[in-house]
Design an enzyme around this catalytic site. Structure first.
Site, PDB file in Angstrom:
ATOM      1  N   LYS A   1       0.800  -1.176  -0.020  1.00  8.84           N
ATOM      2  CA  LYS A   1       0.013  -0.083   0.082  1.00  8.84           C
ATOM      3  C   LYS A   1       0.937   1.365   0.022  1.00  8.84           C
ATOM      4  CE  LYS A   1      -4.012  -2.020   2.214  1.00  8.84           C
ATOM      5  NZ  LYS A   1      -4.811  -2.276   3.304  1.00  8.84           N
TER       6      LYS A   1
ATOM      7  N   HIS B   1      -0.316  -6.355  18.003  1.00  5.20           N
ATOM      8  CA  HIS B   1      -1.305  -7.413  18.124  1.00  5.20           C
ATOM      9  C   HIS B   1      -2.144  -6.785  19.523  1.00  5.20           C
ATOM     10  CE1 HIS B   1       1.994  -9.670  16.028  1.00  5.20           C
ATOM     11  NE2 HIS B   1       0.882 -10.126  15.318  1.00  5.20           N
TER      12      HIS B   1
END
Length: 103
Positions: free
Chosen positions: A54, A92
């Site tokens: 991206k 995470h």
């Protein structure tokens, strides 16, 4: 400067081994095999690679195995692509892994 970010819902990974062999380089597979948190590891790697593409604004234009997420001497992740190193941060929380890449 370009920035890419991606988030992965960890439970979407069903067949860990198939997924691992589809996205990880040989060096990454060696790290993966030592991990207890295999799904979270895979989700973080996938998010990092997606974020990298991206940031490059190319979309996934080649195999994810060509982009490696490795560790430096301080155990911090970095992306290695065509012999160049790039900054990446992977995090995470619960069922999610997120990564951001700055080029």
């Amino acid at each position: 400067m370009a920035v890419g970010i991606d988030i992965v819902f960890i439970p979407r990974i069903k067949d860990e081994s198939l997924f691992a062999h589809g996205i990880l380089s040989t060096n990454e597979l060696k790290i993966y095999e030592t991990r207890n948190d295999k799904k979270a590891f895979l989700a973080g790697r996938f998010a990092a690679k997606e974020a990298f593409f991206k940031a490059r604004k190319t979309g996934i234009d080649q195999s994810l195995k060509n982009v490696e997420v490795l560790y430096d001497d301080n155990n911090a992740p970095y992306i290695l692509y065509k012999e160049n190193k790039y900054d990446v941060s992977i995090s995470h929380d619960g069922d999610y892994a997120i990564a951001i890449v700055i080029l």
